[in-house]
Enzyme design. Structure first.
Site, PDB file in Angstrom:
ATOM      1  N   GLU A  45       0.872  -1.174   0.000  1.00  0.00           N
ATOM      2  CA  GLU A  45       0.000   0.000   0.000  1.00  0.00           C
ATOM      3  C   GLU A  45       0.904   1.217   0.000  1.00  0.00           C
ATOM      4  O   GLU A  45       1.697   1.417   0.929  1.00  0.00           O
ATOM      5  CB  GLU A  45      -0.931   0.055   1.205  1.00  0.00           C
ATOM      6  CG  GLU A  45      -1.889   1.250   1.082  1.00  0.00           C
ATOM      7  CD  GLU A  45      -2.606   1.636   2.374  1.00  0.00           C
ATOM      8  OE1 GLU A  45      -3.385   2.596   2.317  1.00  0.00           O
ATOM      9  OE2 GLU A  45      -2.382   1.005   3.417  1.00  0.00           O
ATOM     10  N   ASP A  70       5.233   4.730   3.522  1.00  0.00           N
ATOM     11  CA  ASP A  70       5.011   6.166   3.690  1.00  0.00           C
ATOM     12  C   ASP A  70       6.316   6.763   4.203  1.00  0.00           C
ATOM     13  O   ASP A  70       7.172   6.040   4.715  1.00  0.00           O
ATOM     14  CB  ASP A  70       3.866   6.438   4.670  1.00  0.00           C
ATOM     15  CG  ASP A  70       3.174   7.772   4.409  1.00  0.00           C
ATOM     16  OD1 ASP A  70       3.846   8.814   4.562  1.00  0.00           O
ATOM     17  OD2 ASP A  70       1.978   7.781   4.067  1.00  0.00           O
ATOM     18  N   ASP A 119      -2.194  12.036  -2.276  1.00  0.00           N
ATOM     19  CA  ASP A 119      -2.222  13.452  -2.629  1.00  0.00           C
ATOM     20  C   ASP A 119      -2.386  13.545  -4.146  1.00  0.00           C
ATOM     21  O   ASP A 119      -1.557  13.014  -4.898  1.00  0.00           O
ATOM     22  CB  ASP A 119      -0.898  14.102  -2.200  1.00  0.00           C
ATOM     23  CG  ASP A 119      -0.867  15.603  -2.426  1.00  0.00           C
ATOM     24  OD1 ASP A 119      -1.629  16.112  -3.262  1.00  0.00           O
ATOM     25  OD2 ASP A 119      -0.052  16.267  -1.754  1.00  0.00           O
ATOM     26  N   ASP A 155     -10.964   9.976  -3.790  1.00  0.00           N
ATOM     27  CA  ASP A 155     -12.126  10.864  -3.820  1.00  0.00           C
ATOM     28  C   ASP A 155     -11.938  11.951  -4.872  1.00  0.00           C
ATOM     29  O   ASP A 155     -12.861  12.707  -5.156  1.00  0.00           O
ATOM     30  CB  ASP A 155     -12.323  11.526  -2.454  1.00  0.00           C
ATOM     31  CG  ASP A 155     -11.209  12.512  -2.157  1.00  0.00           C
ATOM     32  OD1 ASP A 155     -10.040  12.076  -2.150  1.00  0.00           O
ATOM     33  OD2 ASP A 155     -11.495  13.704  -1.954  1.00  0.00           O
TER      34      ASP A 155
END
Length: 215
Positions: A45, A70, A119, A155
């Protein structure tokens, strides 16, 4: 930097399920055998944030290995701590800049990639920073097994449209495309995992886009 962030940075460096960028590259080509101590498939991920998706995928699929990636250690801290406390042993975290991801994984080592609410980098000047830009897609193609695929959940309608366009331009194989996941036929147990930010988006009545594709 606040005291809480400093505490998390210090604590995450002690977690057995976290590999920091200054640890070198001891697991390249050997994540399953040397880090997870098995021969199971490895799933990534990217830009995992607090690791909610990574940890919940680990719970759903104990026969697979999951790595959340991350750069922000104080975010990774949350997912790594949850995995340790709950005994989710098939979940790990890697703290690196995603631009360097090929330095940490061998060719064909990865079975699947998830990109969840990254982002969107909306400015034209920052296109190369988008995690579905051709620059990054080339990296994923190298790391993925021939049958491996990429999932994008976002989104952001513009990022969804941009990625769809790149899939067409590059002749990639598209499996699923929807602009309204939760009113589609695709919202299964896996795609219904919701991160902290996704819950906020849904409260604001934002639609959730989803793409699944391969090379």
């Amino acid at each position: 930097m606040g005291k809480d962030k400093l505490r998390r940075f210090a604590e995450v460096s002690t977690f057995s399920n976290v590999v920091q960028l200054d640890a070198g590259k001891p697991f390249k080509g050997k994540w399953a055998s040397d880090f997870f101590k098995n021969n199971n498939p490895v799933v990534l991920e990217l830009a995992c944030g607090k690791g909610e998706y990574t940890v919940n995928l680990g719970r759903l699929f104990p026969q697979k290995n999951f790595i959340g990636i991350d750069y922000k250690g104080n975010r990774i801290w949350r997912g790594a701590k949850t995995a340790l406390e709950d005994g989710v042993s098939n979940v790990g975290f890697l703290r690196i800049q995603i631009e360097t991801i090929q330095d940490y994984f061998a060719k064909g080592e990865i079975d699947e990639i998830w990109i969840t609410f990254p982002d969107p980098q909306p400015q034209i000047s920052r296109e190369k920073k988008r995690l579905t830009s051709p620059r990054f897609l080339e990296k994923y193609k190298e790391m993925l097994k021939p049958a491996g695929h990429v999932n994008l959940k976002t989104d952001n309608d513009a990022l969804h449209a941009y990625t769809s366009e790149k899939i067409d331009d590059l002749g990639l194989k598209l499996f699923v495309k929807t602009e309204d996941l939760y009113n589609s036929e695709y919202a299964d147990e896996v795609l219904s995992i919701k991160t902290y930010y996704e819950k906020k988006y849904l409260q604001d009545n934002k639609n959730i886009n989803y793409l699944k594709f391969s090379f």
